[in-house]
Design a protein around this motif. Structure first.
Motif, PDB file in Angstrom:
ATOM      1  N   ARG A 113       1.775 -17.072 -20.608  1.00 16.00           N
ATOM      2  CA  ARG A 113       1.335 -16.565 -19.508  1.00 16.00           C
ATOM      3  C   ARG A 113       1.940 -16.555 -19.038  1.00 16.00           C
ATOM      4  O   ARG A 113       2.500 -16.987 -17.767  1.00 16.00           O
ATOM      5  CB  ARG A 113      -0.515 -16.961 -19.080  1.00 16.00           C
ATOM      6  N   THR A 114       2.214 -14.867 -18.088  1.00 17.08           N
ATOM      7  CA  THR A 114       2.959 -14.864 -16.349  1.00 17.08           C
ATOM      8  C   THR A 114       2.062 -13.309 -16.201  1.00 17.08           C
ATOM      9  O   THR A 114       1.061 -12.998 -16.640  1.00 17.08           O
ATOM     10  CB  THR A 114       4.588 -14.629 -16.636  1.00 17.08           C
ATOM     11  N   ILE A 115       2.660 -13.214 -14.817  1.00 22.19           N
ATOM     12  CA  ILE A 115       2.129 -12.161 -14.123  1.00 22.19           C
ATOM     13  C   ILE A 115       3.507 -10.677 -14.301  1.00 22.19           C
ATOM     14  O   ILE A 115       4.103 -10.958 -14.196  1.00 22.19           O
ATOM     15  CB  ILE A 115       1.964 -12.305 -12.500  1.00 22.19           C
ATOM     16  N   ALA A 116       2.487  -9.592 -14.192  1.00 22.17           N
ATOM     17  CA  ALA A 116       2.937  -8.160 -14.765  1.00 22.17           C
ATOM     18  C   ALA A 116       4.218  -8.319 -13.360  1.00 22.17           C
ATOM     19  O   ALA A 116       4.928  -6.774 -13.813  1.00 22.17           O
ATOM     20  CB  ALA A 116       2.178  -7.401 -15.168  1.00 22.17           C
ATOM     21  N   ALA A 117       3.801  -8.203 -12.340  1.00 20.38           N
ATOM     22  CA  ALA A 117       4.194  -7.650 -11.167  1.00 20.38           C
ATOM     23  C   ALA A 117       4.293  -8.270  -9.773  1.00 20.38           C
ATOM     24  O   ALA A 117       2.968  -9.357  -9.708  1.00 20.38           O
ATOM     25  CB  ALA A 117       3.569  -6.108 -11.179  1.00 20.38           C
ATOM     26  N   PRO A 118       5.401  -8.036  -9.401  1.00 20.74           N
ATOM     27  CA  PRO A 118       4.229  -9.358  -7.228  1.00 20.74           C
ATOM     28  C   PRO A 118       2.818  -8.501  -7.394  1.00 20.74           C
ATOM     29  O   PRO A 118       2.410  -7.706  -7.494  1.00 20.74           O
ATOM     30  CB  PRO A 118       6.055  -8.222  -6.782  1.00 20.74           C
ATOM     31  N   ALA A 135       3.705 -13.868  -5.086  1.00 14.25           N
ATOM     32  CA  ALA A 135       3.190 -14.143  -6.173  1.00 14.25           C
ATOM     33  C   ALA A 135       4.669 -13.339  -6.801  1.00 14.25           C
ATOM     34  O   ALA A 135       4.319 -11.758  -6.908  1.00 14.25           O
ATOM     35  CB  ALA A 135       2.766 -14.664  -7.090  1.00 14.25           C
ATOM     36  N   HIS A 136       5.738 -13.098  -7.595  1.00 13.51           N
ATOM     37  CA  HIS A 136       6.742 -12.871  -8.624  1.00 13.51           C
ATOM     38  C   HIS A 136       6.889 -13.179 -10.070  1.00 13.51           C
ATOM     39  O   HIS A 136       6.597 -14.235 -10.108  1.00 13.51           O
ATOM     40  CB  HIS A 136       8.219 -12.441  -7.581  1.00 13.51           C
ATOM     41  N   PRO A 137       7.158 -12.267 -11.010  1.00 14.58           N
ATOM     42  CA  PRO A 137       7.587 -12.425 -12.497  1.00 14.58           C
ATOM     43  C   PRO A 137       9.140 -13.211 -11.940  1.00 14.58           C
ATOM     44  O   PRO A 137       9.767 -11.880 -11.489  1.00 14.58           O
ATOM     45  CB  PRO A 137       6.951 -11.793 -12.563  1.00 14.58           C
ATOM     46  N   VAL A 138       9.383 -14.266 -12.753  1.00 18.68           N
ATOM     47  CA  VAL A 138      10.580 -14.621 -12.859  1.00 18.68           C
ATOM     48  C   VAL A 138      11.539 -14.849 -14.327  1.00 18.68           C
ATOM     49  O   VAL A 138       9.868 -15.291 -14.482  1.00 18.68           O
ATOM     50  CB  VAL A 138      11.007 -15.371 -11.557  1.00 18.68           C
ATOM     51  N   ALA A 139      12.416 -14.795 -13.966  1.00 13.79           N
ATOM     52  CA  ALA A 139      13.344 -15.181 -15.263  1.00 13.79           C
ATOM     53  C   ALA A 139      13.683 -16.506 -15.524  1.00 13.79           C
ATOM     54  O   ALA A 139      13.952 -17.214 -15.970  1.00 13.79           O
ATOM     55  CB  ALA A 139      13.178 -14.506 -16.234  1.00 13.79           C
ATOM     56  N   THR A 140      14.239 -17.302 -14.424  1.00 11.61           N
ATOM     57  CA  THR A 140      15.215 -18.225 -14.818  1.00 11.61           C
ATOM     58  C   THR A 140      14.888 -18.706 -13.264  1.00 11.61           C
ATOM     59  O   THR A 140      14.476 -18.177 -12.470  1.00 11.61           O
ATOM     60  CB  THR A 140      16.163 -18.063 -14.749  1.00 11.61           C
ATOM     61  N   GLY A 181      10.230 -21.326 -18.108  1.00  7.33           N
ATOM     62  CA  GLY A 181      10.526 -21.810 -19.511  1.00  7.33           C
ATOM     63  C   GLY A 181       8.879 -22.112 -19.927  1.00  7.33           C
ATOM     64  O   GLY A 181       7.393 -21.482 -19.020  1.00  7.33           O
ATOM     65  N   THR A 182       9.243 -22.293 -21.523  1.00  5.70           N
ATOM     66  CA  THR A 182       7.853 -22.547 -22.078  1.00  5.70           C
ATOM     67  C   THR A 182       7.816 -23.973 -23.068  1.00  5.70           C
ATOM     68  O   THR A 182       6.665 -25.107 -22.608  1.00  5.70           O
ATOM     69  CB  THR A 182       7.501 -21.224 -23.525  1.00  5.70           C
ATOM     70  N   SER A 183       8.346 -24.015 -23.549  1.00  4.80           N
ATOM     71  CA  SER A 183       8.493 -25.488 -24.747  1.00  4.80           C
ATOM     72  C   SER A 183       9.121 -26.901 -23.374  1.00  4.80           C
ATOM     73  O   SER A 183       8.786 -27.591 -23.382  1.00  4.80           O
ATOM     74  CB  SER A 183       9.460 -24.977 -25.519  1.00  4.80           C
ATOM     75  N   ASN A 233       7.140 -18.283 -15.259  1.00  2.00           N
ATOM     76  CA  ASN A 233       7.735 -17.361 -15.569  1.00  2.00           C
ATOM     77  C   ASN A 233       7.547 -17.006 -13.947  1.00  2.00           C
ATOM     78  O   ASN A 233       7.527 -15.760 -13.711  1.00  2.00           O
ATOM     79  CB  ASN A 233       8.532 -16.793 -16.678  1.00  2.00           C
ATOM     80  N   VAL A 234       6.800 -17.458 -13.061  1.00  2.31           N
ATOM     81  CA  VAL A 234       6.862 -17.093 -12.147  1.00  2.31           C
ATOM     82  C   VAL A 234       7.072 -18.348 -10.522  1.00  2.31           C
ATOM     83  O   VAL A 234       7.193 -19.704 -11.185  1.00  2.31           O
ATOM     84  CB  VAL A 234       4.581 -16.723 -12.075  1.00  2.31           C
ATOM     85  N   VAL A 235       6.989 -17.579  -9.815  1.00  2.65           N
ATOM     86  CA  VAL A 235       6.875 -18.348  -8.336  1.00  2.65           C
ATOM     87  C   VAL A 235       6.199 -17.676  -7.301  1.00  2.65           C
ATOM     88  O   VAL A 235       6.298 -16.391  -7.467  1.00  2.65           O
ATOM     89  CB  VAL A 235       8.635 -17.719  -7.524  1.00  2.65           C
ATOM     90  N   VAL A 236       5.518 -18.796  -6.318  1.00  4.90           N
ATOM     91  CA  VAL A 236       4.948 -18.420  -5.211  1.00  4.90           C
ATOM     92  C   VAL A 236       5.467 -18.816  -4.220  1.00  4.90           C
ATOM     93  O   VAL A 236       5.904 -19.744  -4.258  1.00  4.90           O
ATOM     94  CB  VAL A 236       3.603 -18.916  -5.959  1.00  4.90           C
ATOM     95  N   VAL A 237       4.998 -18.052  -3.599  1.00  8.35           N
ATOM     96  CA  VAL A 237       5.830 -18.223  -2.121  1.00  8.35           C
ATOM     97  C   VAL A 237       4.473 -18.176  -0.723  1.00  8.35           C
ATOM     98  O   VAL A 237       3.756 -16.821  -1.279  1.00  8.35           O
ATOM     99  CB  VAL A 237       7.304 -17.687  -1.160  1.00  8.35           C
ATOM    100  N   VAL A 238       4.372 -19.581   0.066  1.00  9.91           N
ATOM    101  CA  VAL A 238       3.092 -19.331   1.117  1.00  9.91           C
ATOM    102  C   VAL A 238       4.228 -19.297   2.417  1.00  9.91           C
ATOM    103  O   VAL A 238       4.888 -20.375   2.943  1.00  9.91           O
ATOM    104  CB  VAL A 238       2.256 -20.063   0.966  1.00  9.91           C
ATOM    105  N   VAL A 239       4.109 -18.931   3.199  1.00 10.67           N
ATOM    106  CA  VAL A 239       4.397 -18.394   4.269  1.00 10.67           C
ATOM    107  C   VAL A 239       3.411 -19.115   5.588  1.00 10.67           C
ATOM    108  O   VAL A 239       2.018 -18.148   5.830  1.00 10.67           O
ATOM    109  CB  VAL A 239       5.095 -17.283   5.192  1.00 10.67           C
ATOM    110  N   ARG A 240       3.797 -19.316   6.057  1.00  9.34           N
ATOM    111  CA  ARG A 240       2.726 -20.360   7.384  1.00  9.34           C
ATOM    112  C   ARG A 240       2.573 -19.830   8.679  1.00  9.34           C
ATOM    113  O   ARG A 240       3.996 -20.216   9.353  1.00  9.34           O
ATOM    114  CB  ARG A 240       2.366 -21.802   7.149  1.00  9.34           C
TER     115      ARG A 240
END
Length: 198
Positions: free
Chosen positions: A6-11, A27-32, A60-62, A93-100
């Motif tokens: 499972r991943t996200i479709a778009a930012p 949140a962004h979908p990423v491959a690497t 990654g998954t496995s 395959n996701v990155v989440v950035v939180v700006v404070r």
């Protein structure tokens, strides 16, 4: 082992406010991991005036690769709660950035953990979640005379041709769901003159 993930479709974005501190989550979908790090760097540059730019990613998954950063917040109060949300949504395959942006009132350890967790949850809740399949890429060459057999084999459901070249010697690169790859592999190896490249 399942080849679905499972991943996200778009930012997507979220915002959370706690005691006048503002937490902007992206949140962004990423491959690497490299793609995740490039996005993190981009947000750090874009929000250079913010007190903290904290983040977590998983790819990654496995054999998943993951990393998180508190970026100057007390250890374990930002990156881990963000990563925790990626895990609780069962995503990869996701990155989440939180700006404070600091609001002048200290939140304390539990306040920070809660705020980063909620901000990440807001961004991920706003995202469309996709179920995807691991893909295997297969490249092979074959003589022109075997064209009909090859074309029948690659018409299998879920096969996506990435590149093809037809000449005296022909070449095709394709991708297929990883759990369907062994069957296609054995069909291809039974075709006269066809060789699969590692």
């Amino acid at each position: 082992m399942s080849d679905t993930f499972r991943t996200i479709a778009a930012p997507s974005e979220g915002i959370y406010t706690e005691s006048r501190s503002k937490f902007l989550a992206f949140a962004h979908p990423v491959a690497t991991p490299e793609e995740a790090k490039a996005l993190i760097k981009d947000y750090a540059n874009r929000y250079h005036d913010a007190r903290h730019v904290c983040w977590a990613y998983m790819t990654g998954t496995s054999n998943p690769q993951y990393l998180s950063s508190d970026n100057g917040e007390p250890s374990g109060t930002a990156g881990k709660p963000i990563l925790g949300q990626i895990n609780s949504f069962e995503l990869t395959n996701v990155v989440v950035v939180v700006v404070r942006y600091f609001g002048g009132i200290k939140l304390g350890t539990s306040g920070l953990i809660g705020a980063y967790r909620e901000a990440a949850r807001e961004a991920l809740s706003a995202a469309e979640i996709l179920e995807c399949h691991e893909q295997t890429v297969i490249t092979f060459t074959f003589p022109y005379l075997s064209m009909n057999d090859v074309m029948k084999a690659v018409k299998a459901p879920g096969v996506k041709i990435i590149s093809q070249q037809f000449d005296n010697s022909c070449a095709i690169t394709l991708s297929i769901r990883s759990d369907h790859a062994p069957a296609l592999h054995s069909t291809l190896t039974s075709i006269a003159g066809l060789s699969i490249h590692p």
